[in-house]
Write a protein that holds these residues in place. Structure first.
Motif, PDB file in Angstrom:
ATOM      1  N   ASN A 190     -25.943   1.563  12.459  1.00 45.02           N
ATOM      2  CA  ASN A 190     -25.736   1.101  11.095  1.00 45.02           C
ATOM      3  C   ASN A 190     -24.678  -0.004  11.111  1.00 45.02           C
ATOM      4  N   PRO A 191     -25.069  -1.232  11.426  1.00 43.31           N
ATOM      5  CA  PRO A 191     -24.089  -2.312  11.571  1.00 43.31           C
ATOM      6  C   PRO A 191     -23.352  -2.656  10.271  1.00 43.31           C
ATOM      7  N   GLN A 192     -23.899  -2.284   9.120  1.00 44.41           N
ATOM      8  CA  GLN A 192     -23.206  -2.533   7.860  1.00 44.41           C
ATOM      9  C   GLN A 192     -21.962  -1.646   7.723  1.00 44.41           C
ATOM     10  N   LEU A 193     -21.886  -0.620   8.537  1.00 45.23           N
ATOM     11  CA  LEU A 193     -20.767   0.303   8.481  1.00 45.23           C
ATOM     12  C   LEU A 193     -19.431  -0.395   8.751  1.00 45.23           C
ATOM     13  N   THR A 194     -19.425  -1.433   9.570  1.00 42.75           N
ATOM     14  CA  THR A 194     -18.161  -2.134   9.829  1.00 42.75           C
ATOM     15  C   THR A 194     -17.629  -2.783   8.550  1.00 42.75           C
ATOM     16  N   TYR A 195     -18.515  -3.281   7.706  1.00 41.80           N
ATOM     17  CA  TYR A 195     -18.103  -3.856   6.424  1.00 41.80           C
ATOM     18  C   TYR A 195     -17.451  -2.785   5.544  1.00 41.80           C
ATOM     19  N   VAL A 196     -18.111  -1.649   5.413  1.00 44.64           N
ATOM     20  CA  VAL A 196     -17.597  -0.570   4.573  1.00 44.64           C
ATOM     21  C   VAL A 196     -16.294  -0.012   5.157  1.00 44.64           C
ATOM     22  N   THR A 197     -16.202   0.049   6.472  1.00 49.04           N
ATOM     23  CA  THR A 197     -14.979   0.531   7.111  1.00 49.04           C
ATOM     24  C   THR A 197     -13.817  -0.411   6.810  1.00 49.04           C
ATOM     25  N   ARG A 198     -14.063  -1.711   6.806  1.00 45.95           N
ATOM     26  CA  ARG A 198     -13.009  -2.664   6.444  1.00 45.95           C
ATOM     27  C   ARG A 198     -12.587  -2.498   4.985  1.00 45.95           C
ATOM     28  N   LEU A 199     -13.548  -2.253   4.096  1.00 44.20           N
ATOM     29  CA  LEU A 199     -13.199  -1.988   2.693  1.00 44.20           C
ATOM     30  C   LEU A 199     -12.278  -0.771   2.601  1.00 44.20           C
ATOM     31  N   PHE A 200     -12.648   0.287   3.302  1.00 47.02           N
ATOM     32  CA  PHE A 200     -11.837   1.503   3.350  1.00 47.02           C
ATOM     33  C   PHE A 200     -10.436   1.177   3.871  1.00 47.02           C
ATOM     34  N   GLY A 201     -10.369   0.385   4.941  1.00 47.24           N
ATOM     35  CA  GLY A 201      -9.075   0.039   5.532  1.00 47.24           C
ATOM     36  C   GLY A 201      -8.177  -0.712   4.565  1.00 47.24           C
ATOM     37  N   ALA A 202      -8.737  -1.684   3.876  1.00 51.42           N
ATOM     38  CA  ALA A 202      -7.948  -2.449   2.909  1.00 51.42           C
ATOM     39  C   ALA A 202      -7.435  -1.536   1.798  1.00 51.42           C
ATOM     40  N   ARG A 203      -8.284  -0.646   1.328  1.00 51.64           N
ATOM     41  CA  ARG A 203      -7.890   0.303   0.277  1.00 51.64           C
ATOM     42  C   ARG A 203      -6.740   1.181   0.752  1.00 51.64           C
ATOM     43  N   GLU A 204      -6.861   1.716   1.951  1.00 48.73           N
ATOM     44  CA  GLU A 204      -5.827   2.608   2.469  1.00 48.73           C
ATOM     45  C   GLU A 204      -4.497   1.876   2.657  1.00 48.73           C
ATOM     46  N   ILE A 205      -4.549   0.673   3.188  1.00 49.23           N
ATOM     47  CA  ILE A 205      -3.308  -0.101   3.370  1.00 49.23           C
ATOM     48  C   ILE A 205      -2.628  -0.324   2.027  1.00 49.23           C
ATOM     49  N   MET A 206      -3.387  -0.734   1.034  1.00 51.65           N
ATOM     50  CA  MET A 206      -2.793  -1.025  -0.267  1.00 51.65           C
ATOM     51  C   MET A 206      -2.243   0.228  -0.940  1.00 51.65           C
ATOM     52  N   LEU A 207      -2.989   1.332  -0.905  1.00 45.10           N
ATOM     53  CA  LEU A 207      -2.486   2.575  -1.498  1.00 45.10           C
ATOM     54  C   LEU A 207      -1.196   3.022  -0.808  1.00 45.10           C
ATOM     55  N   GLY A 208      -1.196   2.952   0.512  1.00 48.34           N
ATOM     56  CA  GLY A 208      -0.023   3.396   1.262  1.00 48.34           C
ATOM     57  C   GLY A 208       1.174   2.481   1.071  1.00 48.34           C
ATOM     58  N   ALA A 209       0.967   1.181   1.214  1.00 50.46           N
ATOM     59  CA  ALA A 209       2.077   0.230   1.092  1.00 50.46           C
ATOM     60  C   ALA A 209       2.666   0.239  -0.318  1.00 50.46           C
ATOM     61  N   ALA A 210       1.807   0.298  -1.317  1.00 51.57           N
ATOM     62  CA  ALA A 210       2.301   0.307  -2.702  1.00 51.57           C
ATOM     63  C   ALA A 210       3.145   1.550  -2.959  1.00 51.57           C
ATOM     64  N   ALA A 211       2.700   2.699  -2.462  1.00 50.43           N
ATOM     65  CA  ALA A 211       3.471   3.929  -2.659  1.00 50.43           C
ATOM     66  C   ALA A 211       4.802   3.875  -1.912  1.00 50.43           C
ATOM     67  N   LEU A 212       4.823   3.236  -0.756  1.00 54.65           N
ATOM     68  CA  LEU A 212       6.067   3.150   0.018  1.00 54.65           C
ATOM     69  C   LEU A 212       7.115   2.262  -0.649  1.00 54.65           C
ATOM     70  N   VAL A 213       6.683   1.195  -1.306  1.00 55.89           N
ATOM     71  CA  VAL A 213       7.659   0.272  -1.904  1.00 55.89           C
ATOM     72  C   VAL A 213       8.013   0.616  -3.343  1.00 55.89           C
ATOM     73  N   ALA A 214       7.186   1.398  -4.014  1.00 55.19           N
ATOM     74  CA  ALA A 214       7.457   1.763  -5.404  1.00 55.19           C
ATOM     75  C   ALA A 214       8.546   2.836  -5.466  1.00 55.19           C
TER      76      ALA A 214
END
Length: 118
Positions: free
Chosen positions: A36-60
């Motif tokens: 399922n080569p489209q999975l890399t696209y969805v995995t990157r979406l997941f990664g961006a979401r996780e980074i933003m949720l985590g970083a925002a919580a750390l700085v708030a």
């Protein structure tokens, strides 16, 4: 350490792996990016979401941090449901379903514990 802050840091790390190396990130979740080569696209979406949720919580701080952690809890509950439903509808096998669902449930619980502790 507050469990919510540990969770936020873990989100940044996991998200970084998923964004930088999506095929390896998908394999960590027992998913197959080869068939399922489209999975890399969805995995990157997941990664961006996780980074933003985590970083925002750390700085708030204060109520803003609590709101961000609770947003993460809501996402983790949705991820739990998605992992469970994937096993129910046969998208993934039962073992993979459990391996997708369990960390999401644990993350939701850690977020709730962190908010309660604060």
């Amino acid at each position: 350490m507050n469990p919510a802050l540990g969770l936020a840091a873990a989100r940044v790390v996991i998200g970084g792996v998923a964004l930088a190396a999506p095929e390896q990130g998908a394999r960590l979740f027992r998913l197959d990016p080869v068939t399922n080569p489209q999975l890399t696209y969805v995995t990157r979406l997941f990664g961006a979401r996780e980074i933003m949720l985590g970083a925002a919580a750390l700085v708030a701080r204060g109520r803003a941090r609590q709101a961000l952690v609770m947003a993460g809890v809501a996402v983790d509950v949705a991820d739990s449901a998605a992992g469970w439903l994937a096993g129910e509808d046969g998208t993934v096998d039962r073992t993979t379903s459990y391996l997708l669902t369990a960390p999401a449930v644990a993350a939701a619980l850690a977020g709730l514990a962190g908010v309660r502790r604060a």
